[in-house]
Design a protein around this motif. Structure first.
Motif, PDB file in Angstrom:
ATOM      1  N   ARG A 148       0.709  -1.128  -0.012  1.00  0.00           N
ATOM      2  CA  ARG A 148      -0.003  -0.028   0.014  1.00  0.00           C
ATOM      3  C   ARG A 148       0.821   1.174   0.126  1.00  0.00           C
ATOM      4  NH1 ARG A 148      -3.608  -2.511   4.026  1.00  0.00           N
ATOM      5  NH2 ARG A 148      -2.572  -1.340   5.438  1.00  0.00           N
ATOM      6  N   GLY A 150       3.083   4.142  -0.895  1.00  0.00           N
ATOM      7  CA  GLY A 150       2.899   5.064  -1.943  1.00  0.00           C
ATOM      8  C   GLY A 150       4.510   5.630  -2.047  1.00  0.00           C
ATOM      9  N   ASN A 221      -1.888   0.275 -17.725  1.00  0.00           N
ATOM     10  CA  ASN A 221      -0.985   0.896 -16.837  1.00  0.00           C
ATOM     11  C   ASN A 221       0.557   1.256 -17.128  1.00  0.00           C
ATOM     12  OD1 ASN A 221      -2.562   1.104 -13.848  1.00  0.00           O
ATOM     13  ND2 ASN A 221      -3.221  -0.782 -14.940  1.00  0.00           N
ATOM     14  N   ALA A 224       1.701   4.747 -16.365  1.00  0.00           N
ATOM     15  CA  ALA A 224       2.018   4.990 -14.856  1.00  0.00           C
ATOM     16  C   ALA A 224       3.415   4.165 -14.325  1.00  0.00           C
ATOM     17  CB  ALA A 224       0.946   4.098 -14.003  1.00  0.00           C
ATOM     18  N   VAL A 236       3.757   9.882  -7.181  1.00  0.00           N
ATOM     19  CA  VAL A 236       2.653  10.207  -6.322  1.00  0.00           C
ATOM     20  C   VAL A 236       2.217  11.586  -6.630  1.00  0.00           C
ATOM     21  CG1 VAL A 236       1.303  10.675  -4.256  1.00  0.00           C
ATOM     22  CG2 VAL A 236       2.802   8.772  -4.569  1.00  0.00           C
ATOM     23  N   GLY A 239       0.333  12.262  -9.986  1.00  0.00           N
ATOM     24  CA  GLY A 239      -0.689  11.919  -9.884  1.00  0.00           C
ATOM     25  C   GLY A 239      -1.000  10.567 -10.449  1.00  0.00           C
ATOM     26  N   VAL A 240       0.025   9.653  -9.984  1.00  0.00           N
ATOM     27  CA  VAL A 240       0.159   8.215 -10.065  1.00  0.00           C
ATOM     28  C   VAL A 240      -0.366   7.557  -8.604  1.00  0.00           C
ATOM     29  CG1 VAL A 240       1.430   6.125 -10.741  1.00  0.00           C
ATOM     30  CG2 VAL A 240       1.842   8.101 -11.775  1.00  0.00           C
ATOM     31  N   ARG A 241      -1.488   6.662  -8.928  1.00  0.00           N
ATOM     32  CA  ARG A 241      -1.775   5.885  -7.456  1.00  0.00           C
ATOM     33  C   ARG A 241      -0.730   4.853  -7.546  1.00  0.00           C
ATOM     34  NH1 ARG A 241      -7.565   4.328  -8.495  1.00  0.00           N
ATOM     35  NH2 ARG A 241      -7.510   3.784  -6.307  1.00  0.00           N
ATOM     36  N   VAL A 242       0.279   5.000  -6.605  1.00  0.00           N
ATOM     37  CA  VAL A 242       1.380   4.057  -6.606  1.00  0.00           C
ATOM     38  C   VAL A 242       0.854   3.021  -5.668  1.00  0.00           C
ATOM     39  CG1 VAL A 242       3.898   3.578  -5.918  1.00  0.00           C
ATOM     40  CG2 VAL A 242       3.251   5.912  -6.769  1.00  0.00           C
ATOM     41  N   GLY A 243       0.561   3.030  -4.627  1.00  0.00           N
ATOM     42  CA  GLY A 243      -0.076   1.889  -3.966  1.00  0.00           C
ATOM     43  C   GLY A 243      -1.221   0.984  -4.800  1.00  0.00           C
ATOM     44  N   ALA A 244      -2.011   1.494  -5.386  1.00  0.00           N
ATOM     45  CA  ALA A 244      -2.847   0.704  -6.264  1.00  0.00           C
ATOM     46  C   ALA A 244      -2.112  -0.043  -7.228  1.00  0.00           C
ATOM     47  CB  ALA A 244      -4.160   1.787  -6.822  1.00  0.00           C
TER      48      ALA A 244
END
Length: 340
Positions: A148, A150, A221, A224, A236, A239-244
């Motif tokens: 999770r 990021g 992806n 990303a 992050v 704008g990248v949802r690193v955790g997801a």
């Protein structure tokens, strides 16, 4: 000067088109090659017979058997290569491969336990899949906080890698124990499964569906993944949802590995050398790299399997031994190029 550089879309089309043509050529070569050779001029008639569901000639029967095995090899190689690429992106480690987190070790425990109990092929495949999924879920439970994360991508990757190594070592000790107590009559099949073997692997639609779905996820992806590769700690803020993304990469690479290992056992080096070779040849852009790696991995394993069943025909070698013999020197050469 800049006008001579082809746009990304055109370059990607050229690369993927060339790799697709090469993949079709390897499948055709695998269908023609064997202890009894199928002449090229008989291929169209044999394909026509297969399309009509009536393989009357010897060429059509041979082509049917070889094409089925080649398609299994292609799906397995594509899955391993794509899983290796995604694992390298997840761990930010160029030495990562599909087996580094122990998913294949879990599959080995399940498959070898089923072989030890003289189970059917279907039960062996189901046990391997259950073992792989079980280890993947255990890893997620142990390292979900790191996945999770990021911001601390490097630290999280290190903890995930260490957790995978420990779980893999535990599974390896269980495998060693089963090999030590296995009767002589079952030991050969267990060792062949561990090395990786495509003999008798049935052609199923599920591995192709898994490969297609995971390829679609990877392509969605790709941008990303480029951002994370270039701007790790600042992804992050871009704008990248690193955790997801990291959770997605983990589960998708685990699914690809489970699918490949269930079909053919633990075939080594495909997920390690193919992403490196494609990165050297085509550059680091994942939008080009992802489809190229999947096609190159499939073609590579088809060629290795063709060697495995023809090099000492009529005896067949485990394809994992061929990939290791080719992969080890190729990877050493890649490391030398990287150092230079």
């Amino acid at each position: 000067m800049q006008a001579s550089v082809p746009p990304l879309r055109q370059r990607a089309t050229l690369i993927v088109g060339a790799m697709l043509a090469f993949s079709i050529a390897t499948l055709l070569f695998a269908g023609m090659t064997g202890s009894i050779r199928v002449p090229l001029d008989e291929i169209p008639d044999a394909l026509r017979q297969l399309a009509n569901g009536q393989p009357d000639s010897l060429s059509a029967s041979l082509l049917e058997l070889r094409a089925s095995r080649a398609l299994v090899a292609f799906a397995t190689g594509g899955a391993l290569a794509l899983a290796g690429l995604m694992m390298q992106a997840l761990l930010r480690n160029p030495l990562a491969d599909p087996y580094v987190l122990g998913v294949s070790s879990g599959a080995s425990v399940g498959a070898l336990l089923a072989l030890l109990l003289s189970a059917s092929v279907l039960v062996v495949d189901a046990a391997a899949l259950a073992g792989a999924i079980g280890v993947a879920m255990l890893l997620y439970l142990l390292a979900r906080r790191d996945l999770r994360s990021g911001q601390a991508a490097e630290g999280g990757a290190s903890m995930l890698l260490l957790t995978g190594v420990i779980v893999s070592a535990l599974c390896g000790s269980i495998v060693t124990l089963m090999l030590a107590i296995a009767p002589e009559g079952r030991l050969r099949s267990m060792i062949f499964w561990l090395i990786g073997d495509l003999a008798g692997a049935p052609l199923r639609v599920v591995p192709w569906l898994v490969l297609a779905g995971c390829l679609l996820f990877a392509m969605r992806n790709a941008r990303a993944m480029n951002m994370v590769a270039l701007h790790a700690e600042n992804a992050v803020t871009l704008g990248v949802r690193v955790g997801a993304l990291r959770k997605g990469l983990f589960f998708v690479s685990a699914l690809l590995t489970a699918s490949a290992v269930t079909s053919a056992g633990s075939i080594g080096f495909v997920g390690l050398i193919v992403p490196h070779a494609c990165r050297f040849a085509f550059g680091p852009d994942h939008r080009v790299l992802i489809p190229a790696v999947a096609l190159a991995g499939g073609a590579f394993l088809v060629l290795c399997d063709t060697l495995a069943r023809t090099i000492v025909a009529p005896q067949q070698l485990p394809v994992g031994a061929i990939t290791a013999m080719i992969g080890a020197p190729v990877f050493l050469y890649q490391l030398h190029r990287l150092r230079k």
